[in-house]
Design an enzyme around this catalytic site. Sequence first.
Site, PDB file in Angstrom:
ATOM      1  N   HIS A   1     -24.294  -6.131   4.566  1.00  0.00           N
ATOM      2  CA  HIS A   1     -23.945  -7.528   4.833  1.00  0.00           C
ATOM      3  C   HIS A   1     -23.367  -8.208   3.602  1.00  0.00           C
ATOM      4  O   HIS A   1     -24.044  -8.325   2.584  1.00  0.00           O
ATOM      5  CB  HIS A   1     -25.184  -8.309   5.293  1.00  0.00           C
ATOM      6  CG  HIS A   1     -24.876  -9.751   5.551  1.00  0.00           C
ATOM      7  ND1 HIS A   1     -24.456 -10.200   6.782  1.00  0.00           N
ATOM      8  CD2 HIS A   1     -24.890 -10.822   4.726  1.00  0.00           C
ATOM      9  CE1 HIS A   1     -24.232 -11.505   6.695  1.00  0.00           C
ATOM     10  NE2 HIS A   1     -24.477 -11.907   5.459  1.00  0.00           N
TER      11      HIS A   1
ATOM     12  N   ASN B   1     -10.003 -12.449   8.444  1.00  0.00           N
ATOM     13  CA  ASN B   1     -10.040 -13.899   8.263  1.00  0.00           C
ATOM     14  C   ASN B   1     -11.042 -14.242   7.171  1.00  0.00           C
ATOM     15  O   ASN B   1     -12.171 -13.746   7.180  1.00  0.00           O
ATOM     16  CB  ASN B   1     -10.432 -14.587   9.580  1.00  0.00           C
ATOM     17  CG  ASN B   1      -9.343 -14.466  10.633  1.00  0.00           C
ATOM     18  OD1 ASN B   1      -8.165 -14.508  10.313  1.00  0.00           O
ATOM     19  ND2 ASN B   1      -9.738 -14.307  11.886  1.00  0.00           N
TER      20      ASN B   1
ATOM     21  N   HIS C   1     -19.800 -12.023   8.054  1.00  0.00           N
ATOM     22  CA  HIS C   1     -20.062 -10.623   7.684  1.00  0.00           C
ATOM     23  C   HIS C   1     -18.667 -10.008   7.723  1.00  0.00           C
ATOM     24  O   HIS C   1     -18.049  -9.952   8.799  1.00  0.00           O
ATOM     25  CB  HIS C   1     -21.000  -9.985   8.728  1.00  0.00           C
ATOM     26  CG  HIS C   1     -21.322  -8.542   8.498  1.00  0.00           C
ATOM     27  ND1 HIS C   1     -22.615  -8.045   8.569  1.00  0.00           N
ATOM     28  CD2 HIS C   1     -20.532  -7.474   8.245  1.00  0.00           C
ATOM     29  CE1 HIS C   1     -22.599  -6.734   8.356  1.00  0.00           C
ATOM     30  NE2 HIS C   1     -21.341  -6.362   8.164  1.00  0.00           N
TER      31      HIS C   1
ATOM     32  N   HIS D   1     -15.336  -8.485   8.325  1.00  0.00           N
ATOM     33  CA  HIS D   1     -14.928  -7.616   9.430  1.00  0.00           C
ATOM     34  C   HIS D   1     -13.416  -7.511   9.467  1.00  0.00           C
ATOM     35  O   HIS D   1     -12.712  -8.467   9.138  1.00  0.00           O
ATOM     36  CB  HIS D   1     -15.465  -8.136  10.765  1.00  0.00           C
ATOM     37  CG  HIS D   1     -15.212  -9.589  11.003  1.00  0.00           C
ATOM     38  ND1 HIS D   1     -15.959 -10.584  10.406  1.00  0.00           N
ATOM     39  CD2 HIS D   1     -14.285 -10.217  11.759  1.00  0.00           C
ATOM     40  CE1 HIS D   1     -15.508 -11.761  10.791  1.00  0.00           C
ATOM     41  NE2 HIS D   1     -14.483 -11.568  11.607  1.00  0.00           N
TER      42      HIS D   1
ATOM     43  N   CYS E   1     -27.704 -12.613  10.929  1.00  0.00           N
ATOM     44  CA  CYS E   1     -26.264 -12.349  11.133  1.00  0.00           C
ATOM     45  C   CYS E   1     -26.058 -11.588  12.440  1.00  0.00           C
ATOM     46  O   CYS E   1     -26.697 -10.559  12.671  1.00  0.00           O
ATOM     47  CB  CYS E   1     -25.753 -11.542   9.936  1.00  0.00           C
ATOM     48  SG  CYS E   1     -24.145 -10.786  10.197  1.00  0.00           S
TER      49      CYS E   1
ATOM     50  N   THR F   1     -15.393 -17.137  11.696  1.00  0.00           N
ATOM     51  CA  THR F   1     -16.570 -17.654  12.406  1.00  0.00           C
ATOM     52  C   THR F   1     -17.810 -16.794  12.188  1.00  0.00           C
ATOM     53  O   THR F   1     -18.928 -17.267  12.393  1.00  0.00           O
ATOM     54  CB  THR F   1     -16.314 -17.753  13.926  1.00  0.00           C
ATOM     55  OG1 THR F   1     -15.943 -16.466  14.418  1.00  0.00           O
ATOM     56  CG2 THR F   1     -15.217 -18.758  14.239  1.00  0.00           C
TER      57      THR F   1
ATOM     58  N   ASP G   1     -14.080  -6.319  20.419  1.00  0.00           N
ATOM     59  CA  ASP G   1     -14.276  -7.763  20.306  1.00  0.00           C
ATOM     60  C   ASP G   1     -14.634  -8.329  21.685  1.00  0.00           C
ATOM     61  O   ASP G   1     -14.022  -7.967  22.695  1.00  0.00           O
ATOM     62  CB  ASP G   1     -13.007  -8.439  19.761  1.00  0.00           C
ATOM     63  CG  ASP G   1     -13.275  -9.848  19.278  1.00  0.00           C
ATOM     64  OD1 ASP G   1     -13.178 -10.079  18.058  1.00  0.00           O
ATOM     65  OD2 ASP G   1     -13.601 -10.736  20.114  1.00  0.00           O
TER      66      ASP G   1
ATOM     67  N   HIS H   1     -10.310  -7.018  11.895  1.00  0.00           N
ATOM     68  CA  HIS H   1      -9.801  -6.990  13.264  1.00  0.00           C
ATOM     69  C   HIS H   1      -8.740  -5.901  13.359  1.00  0.00           C
ATOM     70  O   HIS H   1      -7.839  -5.832  12.511  1.00  0.00           O
ATOM     71  CB  HIS H   1      -9.132  -8.330  13.615  1.00  0.00           C
ATOM     72  CG  HIS H   1     -10.049  -9.510  13.656  1.00  0.00           C
ATOM     73  ND1 HIS H   1     -10.567 -10.018  14.823  1.00  0.00           N
ATOM     74  CD2 HIS H   1     -10.537 -10.292  12.658  1.00  0.00           C
ATOM     75  CE1 HIS H   1     -11.329 -11.077  14.557  1.00  0.00           C
ATOM     76  NE2 HIS H   1     -11.327 -11.264  13.238  1.00  0.00           N
TER      77      HIS H   1
HETATM   78  P1  5GP Z   1     -13.506 -14.241  12.909  1.00  0.00           P
HETATM   79  O1  5GP Z   1     -12.904 -15.467  13.542  1.00  0.00           O
HETATM   80  O2  5GP Z   1     -14.775 -14.547  12.148  1.00  0.00           O
HETATM   81  O3  5GP Z   1     -12.520 -13.466  12.078  1.00  0.00           O
HETATM   82  O4  5GP Z   1     -13.830 -13.269  14.110  1.00  0.00           O
HETATM   83  C1  5GP Z   1     -15.073 -13.105  14.698  1.00  0.00           C
HETATM   84  C2  5GP Z   1     -14.830 -12.304  15.961  1.00  0.00           C
HETATM   85  O5  5GP Z   1     -16.077 -11.827  16.432  1.00  0.00           O
HETATM   86  C3  5GP Z   1     -14.202 -13.121  17.107  1.00  0.00           C
HETATM   87  O6  5GP Z   1     -12.972 -12.519  17.484  1.00  0.00           O
HETATM   88  C4  5GP Z   1     -15.253 -13.069  18.213  1.00  0.00           C
HETATM   89  O7  5GP Z   1     -14.695 -12.934  19.499  1.00  0.00           O
HETATM   90  C5  5GP Z   1     -16.079 -11.853  17.829  1.00  0.00           C
HETATM   91  N1  5GP Z   1     -17.475 -11.936  18.223  1.00  0.00           N
HETATM   92  C6  5GP Z   1     -18.326 -12.974  17.998  1.00  0.00           C
HETATM   93  N2  5GP Z   1     -19.553 -12.687  18.477  1.00  0.00           N
HETATM   94  C7  5GP Z   1     -19.472 -11.447  19.023  1.00  0.00           C
HETATM   95  C8  5GP Z   1     -20.429 -10.609  19.669  1.00  0.00           C
HETATM   96  O8  5GP Z   1     -21.605 -10.943  19.856  1.00  0.00           O
HETATM   97  N3  5GP Z   1     -19.995  -9.395  20.102  1.00  0.00           N
HETATM   98  C9  5GP Z   1     -18.700  -8.976  19.923  1.00  0.00           C
HETATM   99  N4  5GP Z   1     -18.374  -7.760  20.394  1.00  0.00           N
HETATM  100  N5  5GP Z   1     -17.771  -9.743  19.291  1.00  0.00           N
HETATM  101  C10 5GP Z   1     -18.161 -10.958  18.857  1.00  0.00           C
HETATM  102 ZN    ZN Z   2     -24.270  -9.158   8.612  1.00  0.00          ZN
END
Ligand code: 5GP
Ligand code: ZN
Length: 112
Positions: free
Chosen positions: A48, A88, A99, A101, A6, A96, A32, A103
């Site tokens: 996780h 999300n 894990h 999270h 992850c 995407t 982000d 925002h």
């Molecule tokens: P999701 O679409 O799953 O809610 O959001 C995942 C978020 O993680 C996205 O906004 C993406 O830009 C961010 N993200 C993905 N990989 C990384 C990373 O390696 N480092 C950081 N700082 N953010 C990441």
């Molecule tokens: Zn994780």
Amino acid sequence: MLDNNCIFCKIIKGEIPSAKVYEDEKMLVFKDIQPKAKVHLLAIAKNHFPYLDGMDGEQTELIAYMLKKIPQIAKENGCENGYRLIINQGESAGQTVFHVHIHIMGGEILPW
Ligand code: 5GP
Ligand code: ZN
């Protein structure tokens, strides 16, 4: 428990660099990498689990812990006038990283 595959667990372990703004024994908040607002932070638990669906008691408490901490962290990072929290869940929401999270978005007027 962390998951070796992850990317957010790798960020927790320091295997992938991140711009951290807050860390304690239970959670981490970092910027982000592709910000979609002037301030765009991600809050994660150091545990996780991929979805809100199926959380155990400890994981549920971690979400509550993060929600309690976020107002102060947001205020100290450019969200004095308000912020938006987004979690999300699943494909239709565009999740995407699997894990859970939170925002944290702000630093400007956010269109709805
Ligand atoms: P999701 O679409 O799953 O809610 O959001 C995942 C978020 O993680 C996205 O906004 C993406 O830009 C961010 N993200 C993905 N990989 C990384 C990373 O390696 N480092 C950081 N700082 N953010 C990441
Ligand atoms: Zn994780």
